[in-house]
Design an enzyme around this catalytic site. Structure first.
Site, mmCIF file in Angstrom:
data_model
loop_
_atom_site.group_PDB
_atom_site.id
_atom_site.type_symbol
_atom_site.label_atom_id
_atom_site.label_comp_id
_atom_site.label_asym_id
_atom_site.label_seq_id
_atom_site.Cartn_x
_atom_site.Cartn_y
_atom_site.Cartn_z
ATOM 1 N N TYR B 150 9.080 74.488 100.110
ATOM 2 C CA TYR B 150 8.155 73.515 99.499
ATOM 3 C C TYR B 150 7.547 74.124 98.234
ATOM 4 O O TYR B 150 6.614 74.926 98.307
ATOM 5 C CB TYR B 150 7.076 73.169 100.522
ATOM 6 C CG TYR B 150 6.332 71.866 100.281
ATOM 7 C CD1 TYR B 150 6.329 71.217 99.059
ATOM 8 C CD2 TYR B 150 5.606 71.296 101.324
ATOM 9 C CE1 TYR B 150 5.646 70.036 98.878
ATOM 10 C CE2 TYR B 150 4.911 70.110 101.159
ATOM 11 C CZ TYR B 150 4.934 69.482 99.928
ATOM 12 O OH TYR B 150 4.243 68.314 99.746
ATOM 13 N N LYS B 198 7.014 69.407 94.828
ATOM 14 C CA LYS B 198 5.877 68.511 94.653
ATOM 15 C C LYS B 198 5.764 68.204 93.172
ATOM 16 O O LYS B 198 5.549 69.098 92.349
ATOM 17 C CB LYS B 198 4.610 69.201 95.167
ATOM 18 C CG LYS B 198 3.341 68.425 94.943
ATOM 19 C CD LYS B 198 3.320 67.108 95.696
ATOM 20 C CE LYS B 198 2.880 67.318 97.140
ATOM 21 N NZ LYS B 198 2.980 66.057 97.928
ATOM 22 N N ASN B 229 3.905 61.808 94.664
ATOM 23 C CA ASN B 229 2.738 61.138 95.277
ATOM 24 C C ASN B 229 2.295 59.919 94.455
ATOM 25 O O ASN B 229 1.121 59.794 94.091
ATOM 26 C CB ASN B 229 1.548 62.101 95.418
ATOM 27 C CG ASN B 229 1.750 63.153 96.480
ATOM 28 O OD1 ASN B 229 1.819 64.344 96.171
ATOM 29 N ND2 ASN B 229 1.870 62.741 97.731
ATOM 30 N N HIS B 334 6.404 65.333 107.074
ATOM 31 C CA HIS B 334 5.381 65.632 106.076
ATOM 32 C C HIS B 334 4.570 66.844 106.525
ATOM 33 O O HIS B 334 4.489 67.154 107.706
ATOM 34 C CB HIS B 334 4.496 64.384 105.972
ATOM 35 C CG HIS B 334 3.181 64.601 105.312
ATOM 36 N ND1 HIS B 334 2.026 64.850 106.027
ATOM 37 C CD2 HIS B 334 2.836 64.591 104.010
ATOM 38 C CE1 HIS B 334 1.029 64.975 105.175
ATOM 39 N NE2 HIS B 334 1.474 64.822 103.955
ATOM 40 N N ARG B 418 -11.925 67.937 101.544
ATOM 41 C CA ARG B 418 -10.975 68.256 100.482
ATOM 42 C C ARG B 418 -11.235 67.360 99.272
ATOM 43 O O ARG B 418 -11.363 66.146 99.410
ATOM 44 C CB ARG B 418 -9.555 68.037 101.010
ATOM 45 C CG ARG B 418 -8.483 68.297 99.976
ATOM 46 C CD ARG B 418 -7.085 68.164 100.568
ATOM 47 N NE ARG B 418 -6.091 68.094 99.503
ATOM 48 C CZ ARG B 418 -4.804 67.859 99.693
ATOM 49 N NH1 ARG B 418 -4.339 67.691 100.914
ATOM 50 N NH2 ARG B 418 -3.977 67.806 98.663
#
Lengths: 439, 439
Positions: B150, B198, B229, B334, B418
């Site tokens: 990742y 990502k 995303n 995920h 977060r």
């Protein structure tokens, strides 16, 4: 813990001359009892379809089952799916359930076989853990499982032959009045709170009258369902649905009126166009997971009839419950002639499937104490429901004397396969054959 | 066996300044460790999202959990669903995952909370039985679970603050060349065989180049996936899909390029119209069971990204696997920042879900030995895979000294939630905010 030995016991059980669109039940129904003995001395049991076909399919997996860890069911399921993929090359071209009695569809040979092994493994695990089976697979959504009063048009007779003939508890019922007497008697004995009529036998208007008489007798507190096993055309299905709009509301349903996904979808469309919301249930258009999305997409079926015996055991029934819940479909349960091991299997399956909110079908009232293989005799019903016992696994053990008796009955039979058409030709009409649609 | 006590341990874990379309990771990620102590002296554990929200949700079910039989998970799930139905009245109007970081979506508060309790109960059951967790839920489809490499664009720094700052193992990576160095380093250390980038951070053409460079470096034997995303418009998504048609084939996928079910469906339609079969994966358009049939019907998503942490634990992940299999959809997994307890949860979940055929995402390489709560230190990877250990339950126990250290770190933090946008404003651009689509 490993499985040391698989024992298979083919048995015959006296059965009353019940009628359906398939024909007439023979004097004996066939079942198979599976015993899995573990290396540490425990025994897990299951009950499944009977006769040569199901027996051979179980024999076919013996080498996989003997020596396996009963916890490793995913692997067995994947092997079973692999077999199914390979063999379905031979039966491609769309052979459906429509013309086959349950237990004889080659398309679900693997799920039937796997289901029997799975239940016996889970019984074994429950016994090893000292936990009821439904608690081994995630715990129970309910402590009691409601069953429905399953009415049949029938000829006189209680089943069995000669010295082995059973008492005819319910008598003949071949009209719209005597079926109500059958219902009264069965409800009085078992306490059922939902009622199912097996139709597709008499003229549809007589069957409509039967349902109306049942509603008049029991009132709307007793949801009603009728199942002609695809005996009707789309027009006749719509006629019946229209005639029974009120009677099949309040938790009732119309089960497999017409054949095929297309036929069911057309019945649904036409009823909805009339403002008739009666849900359609099926164990013919939908018999495996692959059918469910299509039934949902086309709105051909609103209630799927599950059955741990041919859907592939208890965890697959839980998966079906979840699938139906996700798709906003209802879930009920189908039945075939069975004894107490299957009844407890159905009860544990339903207890562990949150989405199963309808009372499950059961043929149990059509079998007798004389043919029960469960130690201690027949399972008790409490107001139409089976309670999950506080015992490990399925909660029942085998009566080996009874098992031997039923095996001897099986050995003496001239047939090894259910054939309701043959019974019709023998007793009712020498030229009878199943015609779909008949009306 | 009953649950005598639930202990909740909020912890903080040093985290590198990783970038995504949400912004930039803070120097610490928040997690919660759950301990369930049984009346017979066993302890079941789980790891889940951290901070005030998830902690309060867990506190909210304490009275249900303490005193419960860990086998009765169906009942807890039904209560959880009931809560969700009641509370979702307040958040109706279509609040989706699009604008929320995982762990902060009120729509999956109940499945997150249930999932943590379920995993700890299954760990407890596994320990009581002496069986690995995946064998308690039906047995394993595989003995080793593959994870993916990742990759993140990142600023310099290894995470943590002051004396607690971690070594920057991978260094800065903010272009299409250094991301390849990151991949080489991570593949060399862990042996991963599938690679995820990502995205949604740099200009899409730089991200396209990054994927092309990865393909040039590793060749087609290493499937590639990119996940911006939802940072891209439909046009940009189609541009990227078109540009990377070859690179994302052979087991790769394009993850959440555009926002919403409609956006995803349009990207799919336009790519298919060009003969581009690249599957679209999602953990944004599809985050709960109710989304799956719609995603299937509209073909908006071909691969669902599961996660036992917010899909509701291991049995729900198995249900999702079955659902996707039934609908002909693919399944991957995920990840969020996590430690070894979560890694083992993901491994057992994936081992017991036959349909999960893609390598699972994991942030594990971004955390260090210094922050591991698992006794014995970091979990080993073998050629990119985690082996299911021959130990009961999850197969790991807590290191209580480490747990205390991470709790103290948590207590010292000025934040309890977060907030990747705040980090961007602090370090990169005082006016930064998340804009979708950005390109």
């Amino acid at each position: 813990m490993k499985i040391a030995e698989m024992r298979l016991h083919p048995i015959a059980v006296a059965d009353a001359p019940l009628r359906s669109s398939y024909g007439r039940h023979a004097p004996y129904a066939l079942r198979t009892i599976v015993e899995l003995r573990s290396t540490d001395g425990l025994t897990g049991i299951a009950e499944t379809y009977g006769g040569d076909g199901p027996l051979a399919a179980l024999e076919g997996v013996r080498s996989r089952v003997e020596g396996m860890d009963p916890f490793q069911l995913s692997r067995l399921w994947m092997q079973s799916e692999e077999d199914a993929r390979r063999e379905q090359a031979d039966i491609a071209g769309g052979r459906s359930q429509t013309y086959l009695v349950p237990g004889e569809n080659p398309l679900d040979k693997h799920t039937r076989t796997y289901g029997a092994i799975e239940v016996a493994c889970l019984d074994l695990i429950g016994k090893a853990l000292g936990k009821p089976l439904c608690d081994v697979v995630g715990g129970r959504a309910r402590n009691e499982v409601a069953f429905s009063c399953y009415l049949f048009y029938k000829h006189a007779g209680g089943g069995g032959l000669g010295a082995d003939e059973r008492e005819d508890e319910y008598g003949e019922a071949l009209d719209a009045v005597s079926i109500v007497a059958q219902a009264r008697q069965m409800v009085a004995r078992y306490g059922f709170k939902e009622i199912k009529l097996k139709g597709g036998v008499l003229d549809p208007d007589i069957e409509i009258d039967s349902i109306r008489n049942l509603r008049a007798e029991f009132g709307p507190a007793y949801p009603l369902r009728i199942d002609p096993n695809c005996a009707w055309s789309v027009d006749t299905s719509v006629h019946v649905g229209r005639s029974l709009k009120e009677e099949l509301s309040d938790g009732g349903y119309l089960e497999d009126p017409a054949a095929g996904m297309d036929g069911m979808a057309e019945v649904r469309r036409r009823l909805l166009a009339e403002g008739n919301q009666t849900p359609l249930a099926s164990n013919v258009a939908v018999t495996c997971f692959a059918h469910v999305p299509e039934a949902w997409r086309t709105d051909a079926v609103q209630i799927v009839l599950s059955d741990p015996h041919y859907w592939g055991g208890i965890r697959n029934l839980q998966r079906l419950s979840h699938l139906c819940d996700t798709l906003g479909m209802g879930l009920s349960m189908h039945s075939n002639n069975h004894l107490g091991v299957s009844l407890m299997t159905m009860a544990h399956a339903a207890a562990s499937a949150p989405g199963l909110t309808y009372a499950c079908d059961t043929h149990y009232p059509w079998q007798t104490e004389q043919d029960e293989v469960v130690a201690g005799g027949r399972i008790a019903f409490h107001q139409g429901a089976v309670r999950i016992p506080d015992k490990p696994g399925l909660g029942v053990d085998l009566d080996f004397d009874q098992l031997q008796k039923l095996k001897r009955l099986y050995e003496g039979l001239p047939f090894r396969k259910r054939d309701d058409e043959a019974e019709m030709r023998k007793h009712v009409d020498p030229n009878w054959r199943r015609i779909l649609p008949r009306w």
